[in-house]
Every structure is written in C-alpha cells, then in structure tokens.
Motif scaffolding. Structure first.
Motif, PDB file in Angstrom:
ATOM      1  N   TYR A 164     -17.179   2.943 -13.663  1.00 15.59           N
ATOM      2  CA  TYR A 164     -17.448   4.327 -14.053  1.00 15.59           C
ATOM      3  C   TYR A 164     -16.488   4.725 -15.175  1.00 15.59           C
ATOM      4  O   TYR A 164     -15.411   4.147 -15.332  1.00 15.59           O
ATOM      5  N   ALA A 165     -16.879   5.728 -15.931  1.00 16.36           N
ATOM      6  CA  ALA A 165     -15.999   6.356 -16.915  1.00 16.36           C
ATOM      7  C   ALA A 165     -15.743   7.792 -16.488  1.00 16.36           C
ATOM      8  O   ALA A 165     -16.649   8.489 -16.024  1.00 16.36           O
ATOM      9  N   LEU A 183     -13.911  17.988 -16.386  1.00 13.23           N
ATOM     10  CA  LEU A 183     -13.911  16.559 -16.123  1.00 13.23           C
ATOM     11  C   LEU A 183     -15.322  16.087 -15.828  1.00 13.23           C
ATOM     12  O   LEU A 183     -16.047  16.710 -15.039  1.00 13.23           O
ATOM     13  N   TYR A 184     -15.698  14.988 -16.471  1.00 17.88           N
ATOM     14  CA  TYR A 184     -17.028  14.404 -16.326  1.00 17.88           C
ATOM     15  C   TYR A 184     -16.907  12.945 -15.890  1.00 17.88           C
ATOM     16  O   TYR A 184     -15.876  12.294 -16.099  1.00 17.88           O
ATOM     17  N   MET A 185     -18.022  12.428 -15.353  1.00 20.46           N
ATOM     18  CA  MET A 185     -18.095  11.036 -14.933  1.00 20.46           C
ATOM     19  C   MET A 185     -19.469  10.491 -15.267  1.00 20.46           C
ATOM     20  O   MET A 185     -20.467  11.222 -15.258  1.00 20.46           O
ATOM     21  N   SER A 195     -23.830   4.109 -19.298  1.00 14.91           N
ATOM     22  CA  SER A 195     -25.238   3.856 -19.019  1.00 14.91           C
ATOM     23  C   SER A 195     -25.960   4.999 -18.324  1.00 14.91           C
ATOM     24  O   SER A 195     -27.089   4.822 -17.862  1.00 14.91           O
ATOM     25  N   SER A 196     -25.324   6.157 -18.237  1.00 20.68           N
ATOM     26  CA  SER A 196     -25.987   7.286 -17.579  1.00 20.68           C
ATOM     27  C   SER A 196     -25.577   8.583 -18.255  1.00 20.68           C
ATOM     28  O   SER A 196     -24.611   8.628 -19.020  1.00 20.68           O
ATOM     29  N   ASN A 197     -26.313   9.637 -17.949  1.00 26.39           N
ATOM     30  CA  ASN A 197     -25.877  10.966 -18.353  1.00 26.39           C
ATOM     31  C   ASN A 197     -24.617  11.336 -17.583  1.00 26.39           C
ATOM     32  O   ASN A 197     -24.377  10.842 -16.474  1.00 26.39           O
ATOM     33  N   ARG A 198     -23.831  12.180 -18.154  1.00 27.16           N
ATOM     34  CA  ARG A 198     -22.588  12.598 -17.519  1.00 27.16           C
ATOM     35  C   ARG A 198     -22.861  13.540 -16.345  1.00 27.16           C
ATOM     36  O   ARG A 198     -23.875  14.251 -16.302  1.00 27.16           O
ATOM     37  N   VAL A 199     -21.923  13.548 -15.408  1.00 26.41           N
ATOM     38  CA  VAL A 199     -21.962  14.450 -14.252  1.00 26.41           C
ATOM     39  C   VAL A 199     -20.663  15.249 -14.251  1.00 26.41           C
ATOM     40  O   VAL A 199     -19.574  14.680 -14.377  1.00 26.41           O
ATOM     41  N   LEU A 254     -16.704   4.670   0.073  1.00 31.15           N
ATOM     42  CA  LEU A 254     -18.146   4.425   0.205  1.00 31.15           C
ATOM     43  C   LEU A 254     -18.976   5.637  -0.209  1.00 31.15           C
ATOM     44  O   LEU A 254     -20.198   5.534  -0.344  1.00 31.15           O
ATOM     45  N   LEU A 255     -18.332   6.772  -0.420  1.00 36.35           N
ATOM     46  CA  LEU A 255     -19.054   7.949  -0.900  1.00 36.35           C
ATOM     47  C   LEU A 255     -19.431   7.767  -2.367  1.00 36.35           C
ATOM     48  O   LEU A 255     -18.728   7.094  -3.128  1.00 36.35           O
ATOM     49  N   ASN A 256     -20.526   8.379  -2.770  1.00 36.70           N
ATOM     50  CA  ASN A 256     -20.970   8.297  -4.153  1.00 36.70           C
ATOM     51  C   ASN A 256     -20.067   9.168  -5.032  1.00 36.70           C
ATOM     52  O   ASN A 256     -20.085  10.394  -4.918  1.00 36.70           O
ATOM     53  N   PRO A 257     -19.281   8.572  -5.955  1.00 31.20           N
ATOM     54  CA  PRO A 257     -18.371   9.378  -6.768  1.00 31.20           C
ATOM     55  C   PRO A 257     -19.086  10.233  -7.799  1.00 31.20           C
ATOM     56  O   PRO A 257     -18.469  11.138  -8.380  1.00 31.20           O
ATOM     57  N   MET A 258     -20.372   9.975  -8.035  1.00 31.69           N
ATOM     58  CA  MET A 258     -21.133  10.741  -9.019  1.00 31.69           C
ATOM     59  C   MET A 258     -21.664  12.051  -8.450  1.00 31.69           C
ATOM     60  O   MET A 258     -22.355  12.795  -9.139  1.00 31.69           O
TER      61      MET A 258
END
Length: 344
Positions: A164-165, A183-185, A195-199, A254-258
C-alpha cells in the motif's frame, strides 16, 4: 607469574572487575529536517534532500549520520525539477527505492507538489537510480496520467502480501497552498505503481490537530508491533512550535486498511515542551543489537515561525498492551546512553 607480587594481585583483580564506562550522546545529532533512516544488515542508511537532489549516507552508528553522497540530481525540466522534499529510502526484492515529493516550479506558493519514486539499477543504496516517474495519487485511476493530485510524504506499507501507499494530500487541487492536508491510502501493484483510487483515512478534526492558521495531517510513518499496525503522523503547522505527532491504529493486521473506520485515531502521542519545540516528521528503527526501539524526529531551533530545524534521536518503549510510548522529548545537551550495541 614473573614480576607479580601478592600485593599486585588484588589491585589487578579490582581493575578487571570494573564495568566499562557507558557511552553517551546528546541531541541534536545533525542539522536538517524530515529525518529518514533505514537499517539493513547492521548498517544505517540515512536519506535527505539537498545539493540539487537526493543524498544517502551510511553509518554503523545511529547517532552519527555519515558522509552524504548525492545519488540523484533533479532534471533540468519536468514535473520533478524543483522543491524536492522528504525523501525515503526503502528496500524491496533486491532493489532500493526512494520515494520523494517534488514540483515543476521552484519556491512557493507550493501548488505543484507531487510524489515520485526512484529505483536502483542494482542492489546498492547509492545507486545509480532510474526515475520511475510520478505516482498516481488521484480519484480517477482510469485517467491517471491526466488527474494527479497534490501529494507529499508518500511511504509504503507492506501488509499481508499486499503493498500500500500512504501519503498526505489535498482533497482538490487549489490556487493557494493554504489548503488543509489529509492522509490517503491506495494499493500498489509493485513498488513504483499505484493501482487504485485513493481512500481518505484521516483528516485534521481533533482539537489537538486544529486551532492554528492551517490544519495539517502529513508525514505518515508505519510501525508494526504485536499484531497491530500504527501510522504515526505529523499534525498542526510544520513551521510552528505546536507541530506534534498523532497516531492511527489498525488493531488487527487482518482488518482491511483501506477502510477508514478500521483506523482509530489518538493523540497527541509526542509533542514539544518549553525546551524542545515543534517535534515532528519522524522515522523509526532499532538499536544495533535490535534490543531497543528508536525514533528520529526534527524540532524547531526557535519559537519564530519558519523551517530552521535540527534532527534528534531518542529511545521509545511499548506499553503492556502493545502501543508505542514515545515519552517526552529530551532537551538538547542532556546526555543520553547511546543505542544498545553501538560501538564508540
């Protein structure tokens, strides 16, 4: 033993039983800002901007940065020819990568900052490096080439086989740099491709993040410990003495960081005192023998608004339930034991 008398023996025994004197250092350890350190094979690599590009140094001592070597010069033209900020050095799959922010125009207002990445040709932190270009930091991945967003302080997060970034950015590009930073990811398909839109995962909303002329979330850095992931970030204004650190916690890897709701905010977790001003933009490492955890951060040299700063190092610990405890910044000139295992 020839030449030894019984009177000599107790004296020699006493001398040999004396413990070695403990070595100390004092902060600050260097001039500058945005300290970045990466430890590999017992060597500390430091990365910084300056001299028209990006510099790397190496040292076996955490408290001594070593001689800086220019590993990349800014191009004469292009999006990244000016304003190189806060480079970070990382190692993935036998290559070194430097993440940095830069702009197409020098000086302020700082409207054009974007994030990019360099890749080493071989497994050598001193390069040479290939410019892999600007990283996508926007909301429309299908139009990535034409829709970058303002972005600085990008750092990678490897987690459960996915890269992730994380970075600091604006919600929309603006005609003033007096714009809030969030802050975005996003996901990465490799160390040079988002490879994805930012969150959006954090905005300056808490009382300790707001109240100044401009509310900022920036300088995110990753810590992992006992099944938790932490993003330690800087907040308030970087040019003021109120600059400080906040924390986002992913309580289970294990949680989704996005998903923003999975990050729990707390803070301030490290802030200045009357003697140490404007602490922020940190990085983390361990002592030479890996028994201690250390934070490197910068602080302001005076209460006057501005970016005249120096770099400091300090050990931190962990609470019984697995959270970082950064304590209080130690004033300049106060002797501190050198990192465990560091030879003088």
């Amino acid at each position: 033993m020839l030449g030894c008398t019984t009177a000599d023996a107790p004296v020699k025994q006493q001398e040999s039983s004396q413990p070695e004197a403990e070595a100390y250092f004092t902060n600050p350890i260097a001039d500058g800002a945005d300290p970045w350190v990466y430890k590999k094979d017992g060597v500390y690599y430091f990365c910084s901007s300056g001299n028209g590009g990006i510099q790397v140094s190496k040292s076996e001592k955490l408290t001594e940065l070593g001689e800086k070597v220019l590993v990349w010069e800014t191009p004469d033209t292009g999006w990244n020819k000016s304003n190189v900020w806060a480079p970070e050095l990382h190692h993935f799959n036998g290559k070194w990568y430097i993440y940095y922010a830069a702009a197409k125009k020098p000086g302020g207002p700082f409207l054009h900052q974007r994030s990019g990445v360099l890749e080493s040709v071989a497994d050598d932190p001193f390069g040479p490096y290939v410019d892999k270009g600007m990283l996508y930091t926007g909301d429309s991945i299908q139009y990535a080439a034409s829709a970058p967003k303002w972005a600085i302080d990008l750092t990678p997060l490897p987690l459960n086989g996915q890269l992730y970034a994380i970075w600091s950015g604006w919600k929309s590009d603006a005609d003033t740099d007096k714009t809030k930073q969030h802050l975005y990811m996003a996901t990465m398909s490799n160390p040079w491709t988002i490879s994805s839109n930012r969150v959006l995962i954090s905005s300056p909303e808490e009382p300790w993040e707001t109240g100044g002329p401009l509310d900022l979330n920036e300088g995110p850095q990753v810590l992992k410990h006992q099944g938790k992931v932490f993003i330690i970030y800087s907040t308030r204004e970087s040019w003021l003495k109120e600059y400080r650190l906040g924390q986002l916690t992913l309580s289970d890897t294990l949680l989704n960081p996005m998903e923003a709701a999975h990050w729990v905010k707390s803070g301030p977790v490290f802030e200045g005192t009357d003697e140490v001003l404007g602490v922020g933009h940190c990085s983390f490492t361990t002592s030479p023998d890996n028994t201690e955890h250390w934070i490197l951060y910068h602080s302001k040299k005076s209460e006057e608004p501005g970016w005249d700063r120096n770099i400091r190092a300090q050990e931190f610990t962990w609470t019984a339930d697995g959270f970082p405890d950064f304590g209080t910044p130690v004033p300049a000139g106060v002797p501190l034991p050198v990192p465990s295992g560091q030879e003088e």
